[in-house]
Design a protein around this motif. Structure first.
Motif, mmCIF file in Angstrom:
data_model
loop_
_atom_site.group_PDB
_atom_site.id
_atom_site.type_symbol
_atom_site.label_atom_id
_atom_site.label_comp_id
_atom_site.label_asym_id
_atom_site.label_seq_id
_atom_site.Cartn_x
_atom_site.Cartn_y
_atom_site.Cartn_z
ATOM 1 N N TYR A 371 0.857 -1.181 0.000
ATOM 2 C CA TYR A 371 0.000 0.000 0.000
ATOM 3 C C TYR A 371 0.897 1.236 0.000
ATOM 4 N N PHE A 372 0.757 2.083 -1.020
ATOM 5 C CA PHE A 372 1.553 3.297 -1.142
ATOM 6 C C PHE A 372 0.635 4.494 -0.891
ATOM 7 N N VAL A 373 1.016 5.340 0.062
ATOM 8 C CA VAL A 373 0.137 6.425 0.499
ATOM 9 C C VAL A 373 0.827 7.772 0.317
ATOM 10 N N GLY A 374 0.177 8.674 -0.400
ATOM 11 C CA GLY A 374 0.711 10.017 -0.584
ATOM 12 C C GLY A 374 0.814 10.406 -2.046
ATOM 13 N N LYS A 375 0.846 11.695 -2.286
ATOM 14 C CA LYS A 375 0.838 12.225 -3.647
ATOM 15 C C LYS A 375 2.043 11.779 -4.466
ATOM 16 N N ALA A 376 3.217 11.749 -3.848
ATOM 17 C CA ALA A 376 4.434 11.393 -4.591
ATOM 18 C C ALA A 376 4.382 9.949 -5.072
ATOM 19 N N PHE A 377 3.981 9.032 -4.208
ATOM 20 C CA PHE A 377 3.835 7.634 -4.630
ATOM 21 C C PHE A 377 2.711 7.498 -5.658
ATOM 22 N N TYR A 378 1.639 8.242 -5.453
ATOM 23 C CA TYR A 378 0.478 8.148 -6.346
ATOM 24 C C TYR A 378 0.852 8.526 -7.780
ATOM 25 N N GLU A 379 1.799 9.447 -7.922
ATOM 26 C CA GLU A 379 2.186 9.925 -9.255
ATOM 27 C C GLU A 379 3.160 8.993 -9.972
ATOM 28 N N CYS A 380 3.586 7.913 -9.289
ATOM 29 C CA CYS A 380 4.475 6.962 -9.974
ATOM 30 C C CYS A 380 3.888 5.551 -9.900
ATOM 31 N N GLN A 381 2.565 5.467 -9.842
ATOM 32 C CA GLN A 381 1.909 4.168 -9.697
ATOM 33 C C GLN A 381 2.020 3.325 -10.964
ATOM 34 N N ILE A 382 2.015 2.022 -10.746
ATOM 35 C CA ILE A 382 1.992 1.055 -11.835
ATOM 36 C C ILE A 382 0.891 0.047 -11.534
ATOM 37 N N GLN A 383 0.494 -0.692 -12.566
ATOM 38 C CA GLN A 383 -0.594 -1.660 -12.412
ATOM 39 C C GLN A 383 -0.037 -3.021 -12.002
ATOM 40 N N LYS A 384 -0.335 -3.437 -10.790
ATOM 41 C CA LYS A 384 -0.001 -4.778 -10.303
ATOM 42 C C LYS A 384 -1.074 -5.182 -9.317
ATOM 43 N N ASN A 386 -1.023 -6.718 -6.585
ATOM 44 C CA ASN A 386 -0.723 -6.566 -5.161
ATOM 45 C C ASN A 386 -0.245 -5.156 -4.801
ATOM 46 N N PHE A 387 -0.349 -4.204 -5.752
ATOM 47 C CA PHE A 387 0.022 -2.812 -5.501
ATOM 48 C C PHE A 387 -1.242 -1.966 -5.371
ATOM 49 N N HIS A 388 -1.268 -1.104 -4.362
ATOM 50 C CA HIS A 388 -2.430 -0.240 -4.126
ATOM 51 C C HIS A 388 -1.927 1.170 -3.826
ATOM 52 N N PHE A 389 -2.381 2.156 -4.608
ATOM 53 C CA PHE A 389 -1.903 3.534 -4.473
ATOM 54 C C PHE A 389 -3.037 4.454 -4.026
ATOM 55 N N TYR A 390 -2.721 5.346 -3.079
ATOM 56 C CA TYR A 390 -3.715 6.291 -2.557
ATOM 57 C C TYR A 390 -3.073 7.674 -2.468
ATOM 58 N N SER A 395 -8.116 8.826 1.692
ATOM 59 C CA SER A 395 -8.580 7.816 0.727
ATOM 60 C C SER A 395 -8.062 6.440 1.117
ATOM 61 N N PHE A 396 -6.854 6.388 1.673
ATOM 62 C CA PHE A 396 -6.296 5.121 2.136
ATOM 63 C C PHE A 396 -7.094 4.579 3.323
ATOM 64 N N SER A 397 -7.386 5.422 4.291
ATOM 65 C CA SER A 397 -8.077 4.961 5.505
ATOM 66 C C SER A 397 -9.485 4.477 5.197
#
Length: 428
Positions: A371-384, A386-390, A395-397
């Motif tokens: 689980y990746f939380v925050g704008k910086a991680f959200y802007e480098c998300q990829i489709q997998k 087992n990967f979850h971006f917020y 939005s994560f909570s």
């Protein structure tokens, strides 16, 4: 500004405060201007709450003979601290570094306190205000002072060393922290090494980790006392290190089992052990001190909630500390592993690159829910799968509140501003 006179008043006081919410009776209040307030306006309140004197730098707030008017209150605090340091003439150990400063400082303190009356920086009061306050907390009963120094730009460590005038110094590491202020990794190395320059110039001693090639190189010109793992040329040799998840070390046929998680904490333990050795603390006392230390304040804590084990390391994060935390977590012999990673701050132009690097690091890990939380991680998300971006914690909570983790091992790590310890409230 008559610092000796102010110091004579300080010696009769109960201490110094820069916060009227923490005023003690018979203390001295120092009014320091902030970005959003002028503490001179609180001078009268400080006296009303029991302060003996107030130091101000705006004559419009002069009250009576309990008011000490100076040109600059912050400068007065720093000069008073330096004067007090020379008045006491006690040995001072200073430490800085990109990661592990506070934990190492706490470990050094518990080890040395087995033999000496020590005082150390409280929490992470390690800047241009915190260091003077730390020095002013030392008194004639203090036998060794331990001063943590933080910095986010060049020349700051140099300045803090001039105030504290340490006799001994240790740099935990040179990592990717505060890259925005230092201007990159080379700037970090240059900035932290200002401590080495002070020690060299004043013929003082550095504690050196021989596992760190930068420290090895710098130590060539320094008086030093070293440690390393199976290093014959080290003053202190550690023969074995392991962590699953707690750090254990073997030293001089003594096994030390700590409450610190991860191999990245081993150097912190080894540094405290080494400094204890240098100051002639008995081996069994060192073992007792290191084994009794329990981390808190969201620093590498191991918690249990329902059927889950949680590694909470949410006090702070930068690319270096994040990398070692993730690497250590991947090596744990656990099933049902979950990572909750929050944004890293103060990276400037390297923000996207460093967050992308961590996502890429985990691309081939298919059995861990990330689980990746925050704008910086959200802007480098990829489709997998087992990967979850917020994009933010809200939005994560909202999602995590509906999850049910059972018999899992979780790593929670992110910068202080992400406050990822809030995740604990949603784990059922």
């Amino acid at each position: 500004m008559n610092i000796p006179h102010i110091h004579s008043l300080f010696l009769k006081s109960t201490g110094v405060s820069t916060d009227t919410r923490k005023i003690q009776k018979q203390s001295i209040f120092v009014a320091i201007k902030g970005d959003r307030f002028d503490a001179n306006t609180f001078a009268a309140e400080a006296l009303e709450k029991g302060a003996s004197y107030v130091i101000i730098d705006n004559e419009a707030y002069y009250i009576d003979d309990r008011t000490i008017l100076v040109k600059n209150s912050l400068t007065a605090l720093q000069e008073l601290a330096n004067f007090h340091r020379n008045y006491l003439k006690l040995p001072i150990i200073a430490l800085t570094g990109s990661n592990g400063k506070t934990t190492t400082k706490e470990l050094i303190n518990v080890v040395l306190s087995k033999k000496y009356k020590t005082k150390a920086t409280i929490g992470n009061l390690n800047n241009h205000i915190g260091v003077p306050l730390t020095l002013l907390s030392f008194d004639t009963n203090t036998e060794i002072g331990i001063v943590e120094m933080g910095a986010n730009h060049k020349k700051e460590i140099e300045f803090l060393c001039e105030i504290a005038q340490p006799d001994y110094g240790y740099i935990t590491n040179f990592g990717k922290a505060h890259l925005e202020g230092f201007g990159g990794v080379e700037g970090v190395i240059e900035g932290k090494s200002e401590m080495y320059q002070y020690l060299f110039k004043n013929e003082k001693l550095a504690f050196i980790n021989l596992e760190d090639p930068i420290q090895v190189e710098k130590s060539k010109i320094l008086k030093h006392y070293s440690f390393g793992v199976n290093k014959e040329n080290a003053n202190v040799t550690i023969s074995e290190i392991k962590a699953n998840p707690f750090v254990e070390i073997l030293f001089d046929s003594i096994r030390i089992k700590t409450h610190l998680i991860g191999l990245y904490n081993a150097n912190n333990v080894n540094a405290a052990l080494t400094i204890g050795q240098f100051f002639k603390v008995e081996n069994e006392a060192i073992k007792s001190a290191l084994e009794s230390y329990i981390p808190e304040n969201n620093r590498s804590q191991l918690l249990t909630k329902a059927s889950n084990e949680i590694i909470l390391d949410a006090y702070n994060a930068n690319p270096s500390s994040m990398l070692v935390a993730i690497t250590n977590f991947l090596q744990l012999e656990k099933e049902n592993k979950i990572m909750i990673l929050g944004d890293m701050f103060e990276l400037g132009s390297s923000t996207h690159q460093e967050h992308t690097a961590l996502v890429d690091l985990l691309k081939n890990e298919t059995n861990i829910q990330c689980y990746f939380v925050g704008k910086a991680f959200y802007e480098c998300q990829i489709q997998k799968n087992n990967f979850h971006f917020y994009e933010n914690f809200d939005s994560f909570s909202a999602i995590i509140n509906k999850q049910r983790f059972e018999n899992s091992t979780l790593l929670i790590k992110g910068s202080r501003g992400m406050a990822l310890e809030r995740t604990l409230d949603y784990i059922k």
